[in-house]
Design a protein around this motif. Structure first.
Motif, PDB file in Angstrom:
ATOM      1  N   ILE A  22     -30.963   7.570 -11.439  1.00 56.39           N
ATOM      2  CA  ILE A  22     -29.799   6.757 -11.068  1.00 56.39           C
ATOM      3  C   ILE A  22     -29.716   6.669  -9.547  1.00 56.39           C
ATOM      4  O   ILE A  22     -29.511   5.589  -8.966  1.00 56.39           O
ATOM      5  N   LEU A  23     -29.918   7.809  -8.873  1.00 59.25           N
ATOM      6  CA  LEU A  23     -29.832   7.813  -7.413  1.00 59.25           C
ATOM      7  C   LEU A  23     -30.914   6.918  -6.805  1.00 59.25           C
ATOM      8  O   LEU A  23     -30.654   6.169  -5.862  1.00 59.25           O
TER       9      LEU A  23
ATOM     10  N   LEU B 162     -29.908   3.473  -6.898  1.00 61.64           N
ATOM     11  CA  LEU B 162     -28.783   3.113  -6.040  1.00 61.64           C
ATOM     12  C   LEU B 162     -29.183   3.041  -4.570  1.00 61.64           C
ATOM     13  O   LEU B 162     -28.361   2.754  -3.716  1.00 61.64           O
ATOM     14  N   GLU B 163     -30.462   3.321  -4.297  1.00 65.89           N
ATOM     15  CA  GLU B 163     -30.901   3.353  -2.901  1.00 65.89           C
ATOM     16  C   GLU B 163     -30.657   2.030  -2.197  1.00 65.89           C
ATOM     17  O   GLU B 163     -30.106   1.981  -1.115  1.00 65.89           O
ATOM     18  N   ASP B 164     -31.124   1.001  -2.823  1.00 63.81           N
ATOM     19  CA  ASP B 164     -30.948  -0.299  -2.197  1.00 63.81           C
ATOM     20  C   ASP B 164     -30.601  -1.304  -3.275  1.00 63.81           C
ATOM     21  O   ASP B 164     -31.471  -1.813  -3.966  1.00 63.81           O
ATOM     22  N   GLU B 165     -29.320  -1.548  -3.425  1.00 64.39           N
ATOM     23  CA  GLU B 165     -28.901  -2.353  -4.559  1.00 64.39           C
ATOM     24  C   GLU B 165     -29.111  -3.837  -4.342  1.00 64.39           C
ATOM     25  O   GLU B 165     -29.009  -4.612  -5.271  1.00 64.39           O
TER      26      GLU B 165
ATOM     27  N   ARG C 191     -33.193  -5.114  -5.083  1.00 64.27           N
ATOM     28  CA  ARG C 191     -34.063  -4.513  -6.085  1.00 64.27           C
ATOM     29  C   ARG C 191     -33.399  -4.589  -7.453  1.00 64.27           C
ATOM     30  O   ARG C 191     -32.228  -4.286  -7.597  1.00 64.27           O
TER      31      ARG C 191
ATOM     32  N   PHE D  11     -24.725  -1.413 -12.569  1.00 63.08           N
ATOM     33  CA  PHE D  11     -23.550  -0.737 -11.993  1.00 63.08           C
ATOM     34  C   PHE D  11     -22.454  -0.520 -13.024  1.00 63.08           C
ATOM     35  O   PHE D  11     -21.533   0.258 -12.810  1.00 63.08           O
TER      36      PHE D  11
END
Lengths: 153, 502, 321
Positions: free
Chosen positions: B219-220, B223-226, B229, B389
């Protein structure tokens, strides 16, 4: 560009493995070691820790002399909201009870994404809480208190 | 023939309308609960156990068996769709299954898992029916020395075939072994690495570690670059495998079934190795080992079959000895005792309708599972079209409930957060979580059996080579190592546990 | 949101005020949680679930079973010790939680006497000394003689468990040395004895009974002073070693300061449950002897058990952090 090439990822990985090995080894030293014929609780972990330090060292050495991929972006916002969510649930499920703890947990987690707006987040949390309460508390009869002793009702 | 009349008796019991219904309800409930992220087979059974208490003994155990298969399949579904394995066995499925899902082949992966499970379940059911008593005798030959050597072989197989980042994979195995030792030392009672927290005195909860290093880390990463990607390709191809894919999965399924059936019999945790061993073998035999870790079909078909065959044959020690091979089986024993059945060697002779009824219902349960799940694949795959999300807060909520429900221990939730962080750090450092998890499950077994063997032999280390089975396993480990150093084979070596997040 | 919350708080306050007045007469007015301090599937869990079902009928309220396993039962016991003393959270205590752990643990997470209000001692469960049939002994005396001649080992379900201490008590009273091999639970210990990896085991009679009946294990003696009704042919160890007595037991406890009315209601429900013929039959199959004591008797029992085990624990030099 005068610095010799090195793989920063592996450099950190090597240091990380070594540090972990040292930590476990230091903890294991506090335990009785015994002999290899009659092993104490510290024997096996100490051997593993030493092995981990050695592996870390080799990873570290091999990091020099070649170029590696960069680390890339780091999900700071993700970490800030995702990781506290289960912790909050653990801290409050007994005190606040299942329903409020789950509601806030979902709300915290939903903040991890920049795409999530406040109103949908609230709606999602309410929906998740209601459904989970119906399924787990009423449906399966799990022994959770729906509202805990911290709440005055 | 005895076997036929016994099976007839079993099917007679299992196909009564009521028992069929209970089996179906069990499979459905098991699938629905097991498919929730972070809730594996153990948690599912623990949750649903009380429902079965009101039933007749045979019906109750048939329903429980149905729940078990459903939960196992549900666990594989989450492993494939969102990289969230709930059990050690589905951790392997997650490696390639999740990559297939990301490439839009989730339907194929799920169908492969269902078909493989069904085939393996069918074969293993017959093995149980034919060989249960003699196989038990083999299982009893395994003492501490043999288990130690078996675990060594498991570790060697996974590490020796690694290449490139072999060193980091080795580091992850060792770190996993150390994490597996957290808790009370069973020989002296000394707490180890618990940081003075009594709640960790029984060790770290597997589900917490697996959910952390696999699921939360993923999940992390997502979420790095929403902004630029996409987590999943929106274009999802056919749900069902093509003819070529079906042909390609035959070999892995057959081999996986064999490996799982054999290892599942061993009550000391042999089944844990089944899916890892199958993955290693498939990768070794594959003409395209570089595909592994990037969505190889064989990487799903083999381990899923091994896992299910092992799950089936682990009923053998339960039914013939009354000895649980894993936590799920321990719950089953509890259920039997509550029903007034004393598990043990007498069950087969004294209550043949119970024994054979369960054996028959194993197969029926597997059949229902495949019939139920093939149409459901479409639905599961649709879940992937939910925006990420929205999906991940739900995942976090379900994980929290699932992990907490296992032992009502809030510290397990703190462990989830810690291992989520650790898993994310490791993935940033390009270290793979699968070897860590293998080490984590093997660590306690390895040490426990090493020390027990040494105590039993009064400190004589030759015990490992003077006992024939142990010697055989150690020689096999050596053979694997030797193979690795033969140059022509080295060429084909590749990382076993590659799971690049490219 | 704020509106509803305030209203609920007010309602809740009014409700709880009303309750406080009626509590004495109306216990229980909601579900009672029975904490079982071990994982589901074990013998304590089985006893607990059978009893919970009948107690619910007697109380007219649900009795919800919650397994809080870990640290040899200490985690679950600690949770109940710290729970609200209202009678709605009770514990299925055992010889481990209320005699052995408090003696063994260096850090005491709870006080078995001061932190709990005894409710009822439900059952006594015998332990058994059994061997693999390949070991050439058929009586306790022969085992003692053999142990004096050659090194032997015995399996138990873990360090500091009642079974381990039964073994240690046996060793010290018989004057022999037998190596202790701890396992993670009774199941794996049994497996290794059935496979003759370890020749001797101390186990709970219920979990070993199937294997004894089928002849896969040879029972040498039960640990109670009387023979077990389910195995009338198996002598008591005390016949050979006079004074040897150990057994496991299960008892209900509430947190200290629980109102006496609630304790009485729970104890009456427990007695009603144990008097049920179906429960009695189940317990007999389980080789458990029904006691169904009063709260006072349980209180005395806990003190007696702690006095009995203290010297054994000291002598065996068992301690856990």
């Amino acid at each position: 560009m005068s610095t010799p090439p090195r793989d920063n990822t592996d450099l950190i990985a090597g240091l990380f493995l070594m540090a972990t090995g040292v930590f476990f080894g230091w903890q294991a030293l506090g335990l009785e070691l015994g002999t290899s014929l009659r092993m104490g609780p510290g024997y096996f972990p100490l051997v593993l820790s030493a092995l981990l330090v050695v592996i870390g060292l080799v990873v570290l050495i091999k990091a020099f002399g070649r170029e590696g991929e960069p680390l890339g972006q780091i999900a700071w916002r993700g970490m800030m909201f995702i990781l506290p969510a289960p912790v909050f649930f653990g801290l409050t499920v007994r005190g606040l009870g299942f329903v409020p703890a789950l509601f806030v947990t979902t709300l915290i987690a939903s903040q991890a994404s920049v795409r999530m707006r406040p109103l949908p987040a609230l709606a999602l949390s309410v929906a998740v809480t209601i459904l989970a309460t119906l399924v787990f508390s009423y449906g399966l009869g799990l022994p959770f208190r729906r509202f805990g002793p911290w709440l005055p009702f | 023939m005895d076997l036929l009349s016994n099976l007839a008796l079993g099917f007679g019991v299992a196909t009564s309308l009521a028992n069929l219904a209970f089996c179906l309800i069990g499979v459905i409930l098991g699938t629905l609960i097991g498919v929730l992220p972070g809730i594996g087979a153990t948690a599912t059974i623990a949750m649903l156990l009380p429902i079965t208490f009101q039933l007749e003994p045979v019906s109750s155990l048939i329903m429980l068996a149905g729940i078990y298969y459903g939960a196992q399949y549900g666990g594989s579904t989450t492993a494939i769709l969102i990289n969230m394995p709930g059990e050690s066995s589905s951790a392997v499925t997650a490696i390639d299954g999740y990559q297939m899902a990301r490439k839009g082949r989730a339907g194929t992966a799920l169908a492969t898992a269902a078909i493989g499970s069904f085939f393996a379940g069918t074969v293993a059911t017959f093995l149980v029916a034919i060989f249960a008593p003699p196989l038990t005798a083999v299982a009893l030959k395994f003492g501490a020395a043999e288990y130690f050597s078996l675990m060594v072989m498991g570790l060697v197989m996974s590490v020796a075939l690694a290449h490139g980042s072999v060193l980091k994979a080795l580091g992850m195995v060792v770190l996993g072994l150390l994490l597996g030792l957290v808790g009370t030392d069973i020989y002296t009672g000394a707490p180890r690495f618990t940081m003075g927290i009594t709640q960790f005195s029984d060790g770290l909860n597997f589900v917490a570690v697996a959910v952390g290093v696999f699921g939360i880390a993923e999940i992390l990463r997502n979420l790095e670059d929403e902004h630029d990607r996409e987590v999943m390709t929106r274009t999802i191809n056919r749900l069902f495998p093509t003819r070529e894919e079906l042909r390609a999965m035959i070999g892995p399924i057959l081999r996986g079934t064999g490996i799982g059936s054999v290892l599942g019999i061993l009550p000391g945790g042999g089944a844990i190795l089944a899916s890892f061993a199958s993955y290693t073998v498939e990768k070794k035999l594959s003409r395209t080992p570089e595909e592994f870790g990037h969505g190889a079909l064989a990487g799903v078909a083999g381990p899923e079959s091994a896992n299910n065959a092992g799950a089936q044959t682990s009923f053998i020690p339960l039914l013939t000895l009354g000895i649980p091979a894993n936590p799920v089986m321990a719950l089953m024993i509890g259920a039997m005792i509550i029903q007034g059945i004393v598990p043990g060697p007498n069950v087969v002779t004294e209550q043949p309708e119970l024994f054979w009824g369960i054996v028959a219902s194993m197969w029926i349960g597997n059949l229902m599972l495949v019939v139920l799940n093939l149409p459901l694949i479409g639905l599961w795959v649709k879940l992937l079209t939910v925006p990420y999300f929205v999906l991940f807060p739900i995942i976090m909520a379900m994980c929290s409930i699932g992990v907490y429900s296992v032992a009502s221990n809030p510290y397990d939730l703190f462990a989830v957060a810690f291992f989520g962080l650790l898993g994310y750090v490791l993935s940033k450092l390009r270290c793979e979580p699968a070897p860590l998890l293998l080490g984590f499950v093997l660590g306690p077994l390895l040490e426990e059996n090493l020390r027990r063997a040494m105590i039993l032999s009064r400190g004589d280390p030759t015990t490992f080579v003077t006992r024939p089975i142990s010697l055989g396993l150690l020689l096999a480990s050596l053979a694997v190592l030797a193979l690795v150093f033969l140059p022509q084979i080295r060429k084909r070596r590749d990382e076993v546990f590659t799971e690049t997040d490219a | 949101m704020t509106m509803t919350l305030t209203r609920r708080i007010l309602l809740g306050a009014a409700f709880s005020l009303g309750l406080a007045g009626a509590a004495a007469a109306a216990f229980p007015d909601r579900a009672v949680t029975l904490v079982i301090p071990f994982a589901a599937g074990g013998s304590t869990d089985v006893v607990g679930r059978i009893v919970a079902e009948r107690m619910a009928q007697a109380l007219g309220q649900q009795v919800v079973v919650q397994n809080v396993g870990g640290a040899g039962g200490s985690l679950g016991a600690q949770q109940v010790a710290q729970a609200e003393p209202d009678g709605y959270t009770i514990l299925m205590g055992t010889v481990a939680t209320h005699a052995l752990n408090p003696l063994i643990l260096k850090q005491k997470p709870y006080d078995p006497v001061a932190d709990f209000a005894p409710v009822s001692l439900l059952v006594l469960v015998p332990n058994v000394l059994a061997v693999n049939p390949e070991l050439p002994v058929t009586t306790v005396q022969e085992l003692i003689d053999l142990a004096k001649k050659e090194p032997l080992a015995y399996a138990s379900s873990g360090n500091g468990t009642p079974l381990h201490l039964s073994g240690e008590l046996f060793k010290s009273m018989a004057g022999v040395d037998i190596t202790h091999i701890p396992y993670k639970g009774s199941g794996p210990a049994l497996t290794d004895v059935l496979g003759n990896q370890v020749p001797i085991i101390f186990d709970n009679l219920p979990s070993a009974s199937g294997h004894i009946a089928s002849g896969k294990l040879r029972a040498l003696g039960v640990t109670t002073t009387e023979r077990a009704p389910s195995f009338p042919d198996v002598p008591a160890i005390a016949d050979t070693l006079p004074g040897y007595e150990t057994y496991s037991w299960n008892a209900l406890f509430a947190p200290a300061a629980t109102p006496p009315e609630a304790i009485e209601a729970l104890a009456a429900a427990a007695r009603a449950a144990m008097a049920d013929p179906a429960v009695a039959a189940r317990m007999a199959e389980f080789s458990a002897t029904i006691v169904a004591s009063t709260p006072e008797e349980l209180g005395a029992h806990v003190k007696a058990e702690m006095e009995k085990w203290a010297p054994v624990v000291t002598k065996a030099n068992v301690s856990l952090d």
